[in-house]
Write a protein that holds these residues in place. Sequence first.
Motif, short mmCIF file in Angstrom:
data_model
loop_
_atom_site.label_atom_id
_atom_site.label_comp_id
_atom_site.label_asym_id
_atom_site.label_seq_id
_atom_site.Cartn_x
_atom_site.Cartn_y
_atom_site.Cartn_z
N PHE A 129 0.82 -1.21 0.00
CA PHE A 129 0.00 0.00 0.00
C PHE A 129 0.86 1.27 0.00
O PHE A 129 0.42 2.32 0.45
CB PHE A 129 -0.92 -0.01 1.24
N LYS A 135 -4.92 3.75 2.36
CA LYS A 135 -5.28 3.09 1.10
C LYS A 135 -5.94 1.73 1.32
O LYS A 135 -6.48 1.13 0.38
CB LYS A 135 -4.04 2.90 0.23
N ASP A 138 -10.21 1.15 0.89
CA ASP A 138 -10.77 1.26 -0.46
C ASP A 138 -10.14 0.25 -1.42
O ASP A 138 -10.43 0.27 -2.62
CB ASP A 138 -10.57 2.67 -1.01
N SER A 139 -9.31 -0.63 -0.90
CA SER A 139 -8.60 -1.58 -1.74
C SER A 139 -9.26 -2.95 -1.71
O SER A 139 -9.92 -3.33 -0.74
CB SER A 139 -7.15 -1.70 -1.26
N THR A 140 -9.09 -3.72 -2.79
CA THR A 140 -9.56 -5.11 -2.83
C THR A 140 -8.40 -6.08 -2.59
O THR A 140 -8.53 -7.27 -2.83
CB THR A 140 -10.20 -5.42 -4.19
N TYR A 141 -7.28 -5.54 -2.12
CA TYR A 141 -6.06 -6.34 -1.99
C TYR A 141 -6.28 -7.59 -1.16
O TYR A 141 -5.86 -8.69 -1.57
CB TYR A 141 -4.96 -5.49 -1.35
#
Length: 211
Positions: A129, A135, A138-141
């Motif tokens: 990130f 971050k 809002d991430s799909t990590y």
Amino acid sequence: LQPSAQSSDDLVSAIRPIYEPLFAETKDGLEYYLADKLDISEDGLTYTLHINDKATWSDGEPVTVKDIKFTIDYGVLVYGGPTSFTKVNGGEVQINEIDDKTMEFVLPSVYDNYVRTLSQFYPMPAHAFDNDPSKIDDSTYFKTPGMATSGAYVVSEIMGSGLGADVDRNSDLLLTAVPERLNHRNDKVDRQIIDAVVAAVLELPDGNGLS
């Protein structure tokens, strides 16, 4: 599958094979995983933690104190204020990065349970990130196969309602063992735990699956 945001017993079980803590408390003392040493000063105020030089993420990046600080900062961001890592007995914990593998926690007053607090810590990969904890949400990590893990397994596939959405009790996970990362922690991932991993199928290095 975000290590700092398990919301159910199923997801907690899913985390165990893929993420390691710094260490664990046992009846025989501390059992180290990502860390390999914890020194406590004679006055009980300074905790010096050393990360194992061989500790790496599954993508090859080293586990460093930046990952610890990143994860702590994320907790402060999410909770909107101090957490059990940053404040004890009403006072602020001073956190110092000594070098890439050494971190110092200076407590405002003696707090015997701080060892237990650190034992419950599962770092997240800061490099994924850009070292910016804002971050993460809002991430799909952490919903995507191939995410960097610190345990003996990587997530090869996410199937079911969790695909592209929240990973939940209706999701199936395919976890693949990384032979060179198998260690004493993985030895504890027995059949009982495997059965609890959100109906997971664990694929061993020889290709034989357990379910």
